[in-house]
Design a protein around this motif. Sequence first.
Motif, short mmCIF file in Angstrom:
data_model
loop_
_atom_site.label_atom_id
_atom_site.label_comp_id
_atom_site.label_asym_id
_atom_site.label_seq_id
_atom_site.Cartn_x
_atom_site.Cartn_y
_atom_site.Cartn_z
N GLY A 92 0.79 -1.22 0.00
CA GLY A 92 0.00 0.00 0.00
C GLY A 92 0.83 1.27 0.00
O GLY A 92 0.35 2.32 0.44
N LEU A 93 2.04 1.22 -0.51
CA LEU A 93 2.92 2.39 -0.53
C LEU A 93 3.10 2.93 -1.95
O LEU A 93 4.20 3.29 -2.38
N ILE A 94 2.00 3.02 -2.67
CA ILE A 94 2.01 3.45 -4.07
C ILE A 94 2.65 4.83 -4.22
O ILE A 94 3.37 5.07 -5.18
N ARG A 95 2.42 5.72 -3.28
CA ARG A 95 2.93 7.09 -3.39
C ARG A 95 4.46 7.15 -3.39
O ARG A 95 5.03 8.14 -3.82
N LEU A 96 5.12 6.10 -2.94
CA LEU A 96 6.58 6.08 -2.91
C LEU A 96 7.20 5.36 -4.10
O LEU A 96 8.42 5.40 -4.28
N VAL A 97 6.37 4.73 -4.93
CA VAL A 97 6.89 3.84 -5.97
C VAL A 97 7.83 4.55 -6.94
O VAL A 97 8.94 4.07 -7.20
N ASP A 98 7.42 5.66 -7.52
CA ASP A 98 8.23 6.29 -8.57
C ASP A 98 9.61 6.72 -8.05
O ASP A 98 10.64 6.42 -8.67
N MET A 99 9.63 7.38 -6.92
CA MET A 99 10.91 7.83 -6.37
C MET A 99 11.75 6.64 -5.92
O MET A 99 12.97 6.60 -6.14
#
Length: 137
Positions: A37-44
Amino acid sequence: MPENGNAPWEYTLYIPNDVRAVTVSRRTLRLILTLHGLIRLVDMAELLATELVSNAVRHTKGPAALRVRWSAGVLRIGAWDADPEPPEPPAPLDRLTDAEDGRGLALVRACADLWGWQPLSRGGNRGKYVWCELAAA
C-alpha cells in the motif's frame, strides 16, 4: 491497504552481476511497495533503487543484492555488492556533464531524505552496503 500496514518488514533480492538485474530489481520493488500500500513512494523508490543497483552491477564483478525495509514510516532501499571500496563521492547535479556516468549517487543524494554507505564483512566475505531513505510523510 493491507492489514497491519505499519508493521515493519524487509525483503532482500539477491541478483547476479548482470545488467538485466536492474530491471528485475525495479519491477520487484514496485510489486513490493504496491502490495504494502505504498504506491505514493513507488516512482521515487524505483529511481533510487535503479541507481543503487546499477552502480552495484556496473562497478563490481561479483553478485549483489537489493534490500528494501519499512520501519516507523521510513522506507530504506539499499544495494549490497562484493567490492569493499567506498563509492565515489557524488558530484553536485549542476556539475554533471555526462548523462550516464557519475549521476547515480548525485541523484540519490538529491532525491533521498538521507543516504550513506557502510563497509561489510561477514564470514570472510567483504563488500559494502549503499543505502538511502524516504520518509512516508
